[in-house]
Design an enzyme around this catalytic site. Structure first.
Site, PDB file in Angstrom:
ATOM      1  N   LYS A 126       0.863  -1.188   0.000  1.00 35.36           N
ATOM      2  CA  LYS A 126       0.000   0.000   0.000  1.00 35.36           C
ATOM      3  C   LYS A 126       0.894   1.230   0.000  1.00 35.36           C
ATOM      4  O   LYS A 126       2.031   1.188   0.497  1.00 35.36           O
ATOM      5  CB  LYS A 126      -0.899   0.014   1.239  1.00 35.36           C
ATOM      6  CG  LYS A 126      -2.210   0.748   1.037  1.00 35.36           C
ATOM      7  CD  LYS A 126      -3.220  -0.081   0.263  1.00 35.36           C
ATOM      8  CE  LYS A 126      -4.555   0.636   0.180  1.00 35.36           C
ATOM      9  NZ  LYS A 126      -5.593  -0.199  -0.450  1.00 35.36           N
ATOM     10  N   ASP A 166      -6.912   4.387  -5.030  1.00 37.06           N
ATOM     11  CA  ASP A 166      -7.526   4.313  -3.705  1.00 37.06           C
ATOM     12  C   ASP A 166      -8.174   5.682  -3.475  1.00 37.06           C
ATOM     13  O   ASP A 166      -8.426   6.419  -4.437  1.00 37.06           O
ATOM     14  CB  ASP A 166      -6.486   3.977  -2.629  1.00 37.06           C
ATOM     15  CG  ASP A 166      -7.099   3.510  -1.314  1.00 37.06           C
ATOM     16  OD1 ASP A 166      -7.418   2.319  -1.201  1.00 37.06           O
ATOM     17  OD2 ASP A 166      -7.284   4.344  -0.405  1.00 37.06           O
TER      18      ASP A 166
END
Length: 451
Positions: A126, A166
């Site tokens: 991430k 995201d």
């Protein structure tokens, strides 16, 4: 094994007292997998948990860029490459003013097990930056993305680490990031997913997380002799995930009655008007406060009028709760209201939206609860199909991809439900998801040696 797990969690508290979300995530997973640890003492002998909680690599870098007033701005960029035991790192890129290393460590840890729940070979990662795209011009966003990629390109690749979008990073940002990646590397490959269709993107990728959550929800209800049809559902958020959850719920005959943004929430007893929501949030990026100008019977509650200790959107009598906004938006006070209102299902669509004490309360009060790492896996599933298309230069049709997504989400539900039952925790999908993902990652680590 309880003592072993406690010692690991205590070590995180001592070394990283400021990483509260990461501790929350590791506590959730490690306490859930104790039944599996007790059957597999080799995990302790090989110090697997000690290795599992440490990311394989953390990259932090400065991102200088020039705004429209020719003023130099500086942000901080991150990429946490958490675990590659079952495949290359895979996970989103978040641009938000409040992110920090805690954010990306917890998201990378969660992503590792989410990806392991799929049938695909992808590890967990991430990243992102403390950059706020809201209010920025297209040129400012482009310049920021190019500067961000000017460092990140060294660390990613279609067999190494494949970032996606995201919060704050959609097709526009992915397009700018990919353009700079291609220029710097002289490669046109699948190093980023979520690209526009014109240059390697996949059908269903934008919709996948929201659609996948609804496919999971329908399978979950079906397994309890129930269906989404006719159910009143509270959804939070109005971004990409929430929007596509609401859209797909209507296709299943459900009635989503709420949505929210950072400034407040809408309650529309007749069901959220999708056409109006599209105009306000997708096309014009306006506040939901304007919704009631067009729907006089709807009610808008601004955030400043919320109770101080809870999120008022959950004080709505519905059959199903589907949080799709951000982490920790359901606390213990919210959970008590949800139980009092006799809601039957809580199905997490965003990353870790419920606090640990809220989840515990749900399970103690027989709420059928589905954790985000299983429910929102649809995005990464479709990302991998995009990677496959980039490798073969053969695109799959929208119908085929949608069917693959649907079958994968159904399979995830069945797998975690059976795992929960196998370990004596029937209907506890938190335990089922954590053990199922943990087993795959840990067994891969053991077989690959001390690396």
């Amino acid at each position: 094994m309880q003592d072993y797990v406690n010692s690991i969690l205590e070590s995180i508290k001592q070394k990283e007292p400021y990483n509260t979300k990461f501790l929350e995530s590791t506590t959730d997973v490690l306490t859930s997998v104790i039944p599996y640890l007790e059957q597999n003492p080799k995990i302790k002998e090989l110090s697997i948990l000690e290795r599992l909680i440490e990311p394989e690599r953390i990259i932090i870098f400065r991102v200088p860029w020039v705004d429209d007033n020719n003023k130099i701005q500086v942000n901080k960029g991150y990429r946490v490459e958490f675990n590659s035991a079952i495949g290359p790192y895979k996970g989103g890129t978040r641009f938000h003013k409040d992110v920090n290393i805690d954010t990306f460590k917890f998201l990378g840890f969660e992503q590792t097990f989410k990806n392991a729940l799929t049938s695909l070979n992808i590890g967990g990662g991430k990243g992102g930056a403390d950059f706020n795209p809201h209010g920025k011009s297209d040129m400012e966003i482009m310049r920021f993305c190019q500067s961000f990629m000017n460092e990140l390109f060294r660390h990613i690749g279609d067999r190494t680490d494949i970032p996606a979008g995201d919060i704050g990073v959609g097709e526009r940002e992915i397009g700018y990031l990919f353009g700079m990646y291609k220029k710097l590397t002289n490669k046109f490959d699948g190093a980023l997913s979520g690209k526009p269709l014109e240059f390697g993107g996949s059908f269903c990728r934008v919709e996948a997380t929201g659609y996948g959550a609804v496919y999971f929800a329908e399978k979950m209800l079906n397994s309890h002799n129930d269906t989404l049809k006719g159910k009143k559902i509270a959804v939070s958020g109005a971004g990409n995930v929430a929007y596509h959850v609401i859209q797909k719920l209507y296709e299943f005959g459900a009635i989503p009655v709420t949505c929210s943004d950072s400034k407040g929430f809408i309650y529309d007893a007749d069901g959220i008007n999708l056409q109006l929501l599209t105009r306000l949030k997708v096309e014009n990026h306006e506040s939901l406060a304007k919704y009631v100008e067009h729907r006089k019977y709807a009610k808008y509650t601004p955030r400043e009028k919320f109770h101080k200790t809870r999120n008022d959107i959950w004080d709505t009598k519905v059959d199903v709760i589907m949080p799709a906004a951000t982490e920790n938006e359901i606390n213990i006070n919210d959970a008590k209201i949800i139980v009092k209102n006799e809601t039957k299902y809580v199905i997490e669509c965003s990353n870790m939206p419920s606090t640990p004490d809220a989840i515990k309360f749900f399970l103690e009060n027989n709420i059928l609860f589905a954790p985000s790492k299983a429910v929102n896996a649809g995005g990464v599933v479709t990302s991998v199909y995009e990677m496959s298309q980039n490798a073969t230069f053969e695109a799959l049709s929208k119908d085929i991809l949608d069917e693959k997504l649907k079958e994968e989400m159904k399979k995830i539900y069945v797998d975690i439900a059976l795992t929960a039952k196998e370990y004596g925790f029937e209907d506890n999908l938190v335990v089922g998801a954590n053990i199922k993902g943990f087993k795959r990652v840990v067994n891969s680590m053991i077989k690959q040696g001390v690396v």
